[in-house]
Design a protein around this motif. Structure first.
Motif, PDB file in Angstrom:
ATOM      1  N   PRO A  86      26.751  29.281 -46.234  1.00  0.00           N
ATOM      2  CA  PRO A  86      28.208  29.215 -46.117  1.00  0.00           C
ATOM      3  C   PRO A  86      28.936  29.878 -47.291  1.00  0.00           C
ATOM      4  CG  PRO A  86      27.229  27.112 -45.534  1.00  0.00           C
ATOM      5  CD  PRO A  86      26.129  27.941 -46.127  1.00  0.00           C
ATOM      6  N   ALA A  87      28.465  29.630 -48.511  1.00  0.00           N
ATOM      7  CA  ALA A  87      29.137  30.201 -49.674  1.00  0.00           C
ATOM      8  C   ALA A  87      28.996  31.722 -49.702  1.00  0.00           C
ATOM      9  CB  ALA A  87      28.577  29.593 -50.957  1.00  0.00           C
ATOM     10  N   VAL A  88      27.789  32.213 -49.398  1.00  0.00           N
ATOM     11  CA  VAL A  88      27.576  33.652 -49.396  1.00  0.00           C
ATOM     12  C   VAL A  88      28.390  34.309 -48.285  1.00  0.00           C
ATOM     13  CG1 VAL A  88      25.866  35.477 -49.044  1.00  0.00           C
ATOM     14  CG2 VAL A  88      25.297  33.485 -50.452  1.00  0.00           C
ATOM     15  N   TRP A 144      32.970  37.668 -46.149  1.00  0.00           N
ATOM     16  CA  TRP A 144      34.180  37.961 -45.363  1.00  0.00           C
ATOM     17  C   TRP A 144      35.383  38.198 -46.270  1.00  0.00           C
ATOM     18  CZ3 TRP A 144      32.989  32.538 -43.528  1.00  0.00           C
ATOM     19  CH2 TRP A 144      33.852  31.567 -44.055  1.00  0.00           C
ATOM     20  N   GLN A 145      35.396  37.588 -47.442  1.00  0.00           N
ATOM     21  CA  GLN A 145      36.486  37.866 -48.375  1.00  0.00           C
ATOM     22  C   GLN A 145      36.439  39.306 -48.894  1.00  0.00           C
ATOM     23  OE1 GLN A 145      35.985  34.712 -51.248  1.00  0.00           O
ATOM     24  NE2 GLN A 145      37.349  33.322 -50.143  1.00  0.00           N
ATOM     25  N   GLU A 150      35.551  37.254 -40.445  1.00  0.00           N
ATOM     26  CA  GLU A 150      35.589  35.826 -40.735  1.00  0.00           C
ATOM     27  C   GLU A 150      35.348  34.977 -39.485  1.00  0.00           C
ATOM     28  OE1 GLU A 150      38.486  32.348 -42.647  1.00  0.00           O
ATOM     29  OE2 GLU A 150      39.052  34.476 -42.808  1.00  0.00           O
ATOM     30  N   ALA A 151      36.014  35.285 -38.402  1.00  0.00           N
ATOM     31  CA  ALA A 151      35.851  34.471 -37.195  1.00  0.00           C
ATOM     32  C   ALA A 151      34.407  34.510 -36.699  1.00  0.00           C
ATOM     33  CB  ALA A 151      36.807  34.959 -36.111  1.00  0.00           C
ATOM     34  N   TRP A 191      29.008  32.045 -36.365  1.00  0.00           N
ATOM     35  CA  TRP A 191      27.592  32.238 -36.705  1.00  0.00           C
ATOM     36  C   TRP A 191      27.071  31.076 -37.547  1.00  0.00           C
ATOM     37  CZ3 TRP A 191      25.562  33.616 -41.691  1.00  0.00           C
ATOM     38  CH2 TRP A 191      24.246  34.093 -41.694  1.00  0.00           C
ATOM     39  N   LEU A 192      27.833  30.682 -38.558  1.00  0.00           N
ATOM     40  CA  LEU A 192      27.425  29.555 -39.405  1.00  0.00           C
ATOM     41  C   LEU A 192      27.318  28.264 -38.599  1.00  0.00           C
ATOM     42  CD1 LEU A 192      29.594  30.245 -42.579  1.00  0.00           C
ATOM     43  CD2 LEU A 192      27.092  30.313 -42.461  1.00  0.00           C
ATOM     44  N   ASP A 193      28.266  28.054 -37.699  1.00  0.00           N
ATOM     45  CA  ASP A 193      28.237  26.851 -36.874  1.00  0.00           C
ATOM     46  C   ASP A 193      26.993  26.825 -35.985  1.00  0.00           C
ATOM     47  OD1 ASP A 193      29.707  24.421 -35.852  1.00  0.00           O
ATOM     48  OD2 ASP A 193      29.527  25.547 -33.985  1.00  0.00           O
TER      49      ASP A 193
END
Length: 263
Positions: free
Chosen positions: A216-218, A223-224, A230-231, A236-238
């Motif tokens: 999540p942090a990476v 995306w930043q 980002e979306a 993907w993370l979820d």
């Protein structure tokens, strides 16, 4: 593999290193590295980039009261933690220093180790040249590095998985593919390559993987920076957190010996 160090407090960096060391892949390769170094009573051992001193006590036990273990790091807070963790072992000392210019004389140590440090250095070749200088003839060195270019994370959204790995390799880790180079670099520095191994660190549990890979942090940093949408990254993370999980990365270890004067 945490987010960029500049974004983490020292306490977060230490927590990350501890989590990585106590993961199943972490424990396995660290034990292999310790065994391969052939530590014996009376030897002097150097741990370059010792961090919070995770492995200094185990080395101290191996070399005994007549040996010496020296941890070197450039971060004062890491050194403070390393000193605290090794306080029960008087044969351990920690020193501020740069891997590119080690504060030791020529041929002054019997064993040396660099564990997951070369991937971050400005000049890994110079660091290995310094190891060659300070390790005595016949002495052993042990290196361990992941190869982030091999990172594979299974997901239905393969495009985001691939973009995530590309971000790590291109933007996050300075020498992301150094794992595969270790044998060649060690030989170029004048060592005899004694052993070279590649193993796959595989994670089937999301929580264990998150503690080491910090997805999540990476992903947020990616995306930043515009490397991920980002979306798509959030979806993907979820999916990683809630579905069957698999991630794997190739991890390389190499043992080198300083040639004796007779050879």
């Amino acid at each position: 593999m945490p987010p960029p160090a500049s974004t983490l407090r020292a306490a977060d960096q230490i927590a990350y290193l501890d989590q990585a060391a106590t993961s199943d892949p972490g424990r396995e390769y660290k034990q292999r590295l310790l065994t391969a170094l052939d530590l014996r009573p009376g030897l002097t051992v150097l741990d370059v980039g010792c961090g919070p001193g995770t492995d200094l006590p185990a080395m101290a036990v191996a070399v005994g009261s007549d040996g010496a273990v020296i941890g070197v790091d450039h971060d004062p807070e890491m050194l403070e933690q390393a000193q605290r963790r090794s306080a029960a072992h008087p044969q351990v000392s920690v020193r501020a220093g740069d891997a590119h210019a080690l504060p030791f004389g020529d041929a002054s140590v019997d064993r040396a180790r660099i564990d997951r440090v070369l991937q971050h250095l400005a000049d890994p070749r110079q660091a290995l040249a310094e190891l060659r200088r300070v390790v005595r003839p016949g002495g052993l060195v042990a290196l361990a590095e992941p190869d982030w270019d091999t990172l594979a994370i299974d997901a239905v959204d393969t495009a985001t998985s691939r973009a995530y790995t590309r971000y790590i390799v291109s933007d996050l880790v300075r020498n992301a593919d150094i794992g595969r180079q270790l044998g060649r670099l060690l030989a170029d520095a004048g060592f005899e390559v004694v052993a070279l191994d590649a193993t796959v660190a595989m994670f089937r549990d999301y929580r264990e993987a998150e503690a080491v890979l910090r997805m999540p942090a990476v992903a947020q940093h990616a995306w930043q920076s515009g490397a991920l949408d980002e979306a798509s990254a959030r979806t993907w993370l979820d999916s990683l957190a809630n579905g069957p999980f698999l991630a794997a990365v190739t991890f390389f270890t190499v043992i080198g010996r300083v040639p004796t004067t007779e050879s």
